[in-house]
Design a protein around this motif. Structure first.
Motif, PDB file in Angstrom:
ATOM      1  N   ALA A  34     -46.604-104.586  26.815  1.00  0.00           N
ATOM      2  CA  ALA A  34     -45.042-104.247  26.519  1.00  0.00           C
ATOM      3  C   ALA A  34     -43.956-104.866  26.169  1.00  0.00           C
ATOM      4  O   ALA A  34     -43.505-104.701  24.892  1.00  0.00           O
ATOM      5  N   THR A  35     -44.402-106.579  26.231  1.00  0.00           N
ATOM      6  CA  THR A  35     -43.584-106.917  25.858  1.00  0.00           C
ATOM      7  C   THR A  35     -43.890-108.374  25.708  1.00  0.00           C
ATOM      8  O   THR A  35     -42.979-109.062  24.865  1.00  0.00           O
ATOM      9  N   GLY A  36     -45.331-108.725  25.034  1.00  0.00           N
ATOM     10  CA  GLY A  36     -45.385-109.824  24.765  1.00  0.00           C
ATOM     11  C   GLY A  36     -45.746-109.612  23.388  1.00  0.00           C
ATOM     12  O   GLY A  36     -45.915-108.989  22.992  1.00  0.00           O
ATOM     13  N   PRO A  37     -46.092-110.409  22.676  1.00  0.00           N
ATOM     14  CA  PRO A  37     -46.631-111.038  21.292  1.00  0.00           C
ATOM     15  C   PRO A  37     -47.629-109.541  20.833  1.00  0.00           C
ATOM     16  O   PRO A  37     -48.004-109.123  21.900  1.00  0.00           O
ATOM     17  N   LYS A  38     -47.993-109.369  19.748  1.00  0.00           N
ATOM     18  CA  LYS A  38     -49.236-108.157  19.214  1.00  0.00           C
ATOM     19  C   LYS A  38     -49.941-108.886  19.978  1.00  0.00           C
ATOM     20  O   LYS A  38     -50.903-109.654  19.872  1.00  0.00           O
ATOM     21  N   LEU A  39     -50.930-107.641  20.559  1.00  0.00           N
ATOM     22  CA  LEU A  39     -52.272-107.481  21.355  1.00  0.00           C
ATOM     23  C   LEU A  39     -53.438-107.951  20.630  1.00  0.00           C
ATOM     24  O   LEU A  39     -53.240-107.193  19.714  1.00  0.00           O
ATOM     25  N   ALA A  40     -54.317-108.814  20.700  1.00  0.00           N
ATOM     26  CA  ALA A  40     -55.411-108.730  20.143  1.00  0.00           C
ATOM     27  C   ALA A  40     -56.571-108.569  20.744  1.00  0.00           C
ATOM     28  O   ALA A  40     -56.772-109.281  21.700  1.00  0.00           O
ATOM     29  N   SER A  41     -57.229-107.736  20.826  1.00  0.00           N
ATOM     30  CA  SER A  41     -58.516-107.647  21.554  1.00  0.00           C
ATOM     31  C   SER A  41     -59.033-106.005  21.134  1.00  0.00           C
ATOM     32  O   SER A  41     -58.593-105.445  20.042  1.00  0.00           O
ATOM     33  N   ARG A  42     -60.025-105.407  21.580  1.00  0.00           N
ATOM     34  CA  ARG A  42     -60.827-104.212  21.063  1.00  0.00           C
ATOM     35  C   ARG A  42     -59.795-102.740  22.023  1.00  0.00           C
ATOM     36  O   ARG A  42     -59.767-102.288  20.492  1.00  0.00           O
ATOM     37  N   GLY A  43     -59.359-102.804  22.940  1.00  0.00           N
ATOM     38  CA  GLY A  43     -58.282-101.801  22.944  1.00  0.00           C
ATOM     39  C   GLY A  43     -56.900-101.640  22.267  1.00  0.00           C
ATOM     40  O   GLY A  43     -57.616-100.957  21.819  1.00  0.00           O
ATOM     41  N   ALA A  44     -56.744-102.758  22.239  1.00  0.00           N
ATOM     42  CA  ALA A  44     -55.795-102.683  21.431  1.00  0.00           C
ATOM     43  C   ALA A  44     -56.471-102.559  20.058  1.00  0.00           C
ATOM     44  O   ALA A  44     -55.752-101.351  19.337  1.00  0.00           O
ATOM     45  N   ASP A  45     -57.213-103.230  19.123  1.00  0.00           N
ATOM     46  CA  ASP A  45     -57.597-102.683  17.481  1.00  0.00           C
ATOM     47  C   ASP A  45     -57.822-100.718  17.482  1.00  0.00           C
ATOM     48  O   ASP A  45     -57.545-100.622  16.771  1.00  0.00           O
ATOM     49  N   ALA A  46     -58.340-100.540  19.063  1.00  0.00           N
ATOM     50  CA  ALA A  46     -58.763 -99.410  19.103  1.00  0.00           C
ATOM     51  C   ALA A  46     -57.590 -98.414  19.044  1.00  0.00           C
ATOM     52  O   ALA A  46     -57.296 -97.364  18.269  1.00  0.00           O
ATOM     53  N   TYR A  47     -56.552 -98.775  19.657  1.00  0.00           N
ATOM     54  CA  TYR A  47     -55.560 -97.879  19.346  1.00  0.00           C
ATOM     55  C   TYR A  47     -54.561 -98.074  18.113  1.00  0.00           C
ATOM     56  O   TYR A  47     -54.294 -96.820  18.008  1.00  0.00           O
ATOM     57  N   ARG A  48     -54.687 -98.979  17.020  1.00  0.00           N
ATOM     58  CA  ARG A  48     -54.003 -99.291  15.888  1.00  0.00           C
ATOM     59  C   ARG A  48     -55.000 -98.553  15.338  1.00  0.00           C
ATOM     60  O   ARG A  48     -53.963 -97.496  14.172  1.00  0.00           O
ATOM     61  N   GLU A  49     -56.123 -97.655  15.585  1.00  0.00           N
ATOM     62  CA  GLU A  49     -57.113 -96.919  14.504  1.00  0.00           C
ATOM     63  C   GLU A  49     -56.480 -95.709  14.714  1.00  0.00           C
ATOM     64  O   GLU A  49     -56.714 -94.873  13.450  1.00  0.00           O
ATOM     65  N   ALA A  50     -56.570 -95.016  16.148  1.00  0.00           N
ATOM     66  CA  ALA A  50     -55.896 -93.964  16.549  1.00  0.00           C
ATOM     67  C   ALA A  50     -54.684 -93.587  16.067  1.00  0.00           C
ATOM     68  O   ALA A  50     -54.356 -92.479  15.260  1.00  0.00           O
ATOM     69  N   LEU A  51     -53.525 -94.849  15.848  1.00  0.00           N
ATOM     70  CA  LEU A  51     -52.128 -94.296  15.301  1.00  0.00           C
ATOM     71  C   LEU A  51     -52.268 -94.247  13.527  1.00  0.00           C
ATOM     72  O   LEU A  51     -51.908 -93.029  13.241  1.00  0.00           O
ATOM     73  N   GLN A  52     -53.426 -94.695  13.316  1.00  0.00           N
ATOM     74  CA  GLN A  52     -53.318 -94.828  11.810  1.00  0.00           C
ATOM     75  C   GLN A  52     -54.009 -93.238  11.331  1.00  0.00           C
ATOM     76  O   GLN A  52     -53.866 -92.231  10.507  1.00  0.00           O
ATOM     77  N   TRP A  53     -54.820 -92.944  12.252  1.00  0.00           N
ATOM     78  CA  TRP A  53     -55.490 -91.340  12.422  1.00  0.00           C
ATOM     79  C   TRP A  53     -53.976 -90.208  12.252  1.00  0.00           C
ATOM     80  O   TRP A  53     -54.115 -89.271  11.802  1.00  0.00           O
ATOM     81  N   LEU A  54     -53.714 -90.385  13.656  1.00  0.00           N
ATOM     82  CA  LEU A  54     -52.666 -89.429  13.433  1.00  0.00           C
ATOM     83  C   LEU A  54     -51.971 -89.303  13.000  1.00  0.00           C
ATOM     84  O   LEU A  54     -50.509 -88.601  12.624  1.00  0.00           O
ATOM     85  N   LEU A  55     -51.141 -90.156  12.493  1.00  0.00           N
ATOM     86  CA  LEU A  55     -50.232 -89.871  11.489  1.00  0.00           C
ATOM     87  C   LEU A  55     -50.795 -90.290   9.824  1.00  0.00           C
ATOM     88  O   LEU A  55     -49.929 -89.700   8.417  1.00  0.00           O
ATOM     89  N   ASP A  56     -52.175 -89.506   9.584  1.00  0.00           N
ATOM     90  CA  ASP A  56     -52.554 -89.415   8.770  1.00  0.00           C
ATOM     91  C   ASP A  56     -52.561 -87.559   8.826  1.00  0.00           C
ATOM     92  O   ASP A  56     -52.652 -86.939   9.358  1.00  0.00           O
ATOM     93  N   PRO A  57     -52.049 -87.250   7.661  1.00  0.00           N
ATOM     94  CA  PRO A  57     -51.725 -85.509   7.550  1.00  0.00           C
ATOM     95  C   PRO A  57     -52.602 -84.904   7.638  1.00  0.00           C
ATOM     96  O   PRO A  57     -52.466 -83.319   7.724  1.00  0.00           O
ATOM     97  N   LEU A  58     -53.449 -85.281   6.990  1.00  0.00           N
ATOM     98  CA  LEU A  58     -54.607 -84.098   7.039  1.00  0.00           C
ATOM     99  C   LEU A  58     -55.416 -84.023   9.168  1.00  0.00           C
ATOM    100  O   LEU A  58     -55.651 -83.190   9.040  1.00  0.00           O
ATOM    101  N   SER A  59     -55.278 -84.850   9.715  1.00  0.00           N
ATOM    102  CA  SER A  59     -55.152 -84.645  11.035  1.00  0.00           C
ATOM    103  C   SER A  59     -54.469 -84.063  11.646  1.00  0.00           C
ATOM    104  O   SER A  59     -54.968 -82.679  12.615  1.00  0.00           O
ATOM    105  N   LEU A  60     -53.101 -83.929  11.058  1.00  0.00           N
ATOM    106  CA  LEU A  60     -52.152 -82.821  12.120  1.00  0.00           C
ATOM    107  C   LEU A  60     -52.315 -81.363  11.732  1.00  0.00           C
ATOM    108  O   LEU A  60     -52.977 -80.213  12.387  1.00  0.00           O
TER     109      LEU A  60
END
Length: 256
Positions: free
Chosen positions: A225-251
């Protein structure tokens, strides 16, 4: 403003972590993001260091004072562009009030509508129980984000959650697209792999293409929540999930 309700009727599926990581990703991308903590346990609020005592002004006031505005109840965070309307234990008392106080079922929707020009996204962290707070969130949401562990018991909870979403969708008479994010996935176990395959077979393109792996670094919610941008497998996976959510085709797939 787009409103996402992050909900599951089963606890322990990574709901608050999912809310936090998606909101952090949206804010890092330059969007104006509002978090609304609707869980009386207030785990999301605690992640940002909001004190328990005295109880902060927050989401409870939305249900007790129709004149309250989200922008006045929101607290700033160390993340630029990200604010939070915190939860209080008193939220747990609203179920009793809902039986006698008319209008509580639409209180959150009214407040979000009034804030529609102030934020780009609102993410609602729901309690893991079916009741007034979850129904408020689903009634107001443009989208349901349903995190679920990849294990058999969690899949039962997901089915209950989607049945509730169907019920609310019929009541509000407009679509409630839903996205399923597999969480806490351990690819080393047969149960995890089988459950992920079952998710994809049952729900198809409503399921995020990538599962969120088990990642001990995500357990420290305050650091996320409060630290710098997290670098980890889980954080990277959430960033990928967000890109998928923002893709109009997914909606489009979720609404189909």
């Amino acid at each position: 403003m787009q409103t996402w309700a992050v909900a599951n009727q089963k606890g322990g599926v990574g709901k608050t972590t999912t809310t936090l990581c998606l909101a952090r990703g949206l804010a890092d991308a330059g969007f104006r993001v509002l978090l609304v903590d609707l869980d009386p346990h207030a785990s999301l609020s605690h992640a940002f260091g909001i004190p328990v005592e005295p109880p902060p002004r927050g989401s409870y006031e939305l249900f007790t004072d129709a004149t309250q505005m989200l922008s006045r109840l929101a607290h700033g965070t160390p993340v630029e562009g990200l604010v939070i309307c915190p939860a209080q234990p008193s939220l747990a008392t609203l179920e009793r009030r809902g039986a006698t106080q008319p209008g509580l079922g639409l209180a959150l929707g009214r407040a979000l509508h009034a804030a529609r020009d102030t934020y780009d996204y609102a993410l609602l962290d729901c309690p893991p129980t079916l009741g007034l707070l979850m129904v408020n969130a689903l009634a107001a949401a443009d989208r349901l984000i349903a995190p679920t562990q990849t294990d058999p018991l969690a899949l039962h909870g997901l089915r209950d959650m989607l049945r509730t979403a169907d019920m609310v969708e019929r009541s509000r008479r407009r679509p409630l697209p839903r996205a399923i994010i597999p969480t806490l996935h351990d690819k080393r176990t047969r149960s995890g792999q089988n459950s992920l395959e079952q998710l994809r077979e049952t729900y198809g393109e409503q399921v995020s293409p990538d599962a969120i792996p088990l990642d001990t670094r995500l357990r420290d919610a305050s650091a996320v929540a409060t630290g710098p941008k997290l670098a980890s497998r889980g954080a990277d996976a959430y960033r990928e999930a967000l890109q998928w959510l923002l893709d109009p085709l997914s909606l489009q797939c979720e609404a189909a």
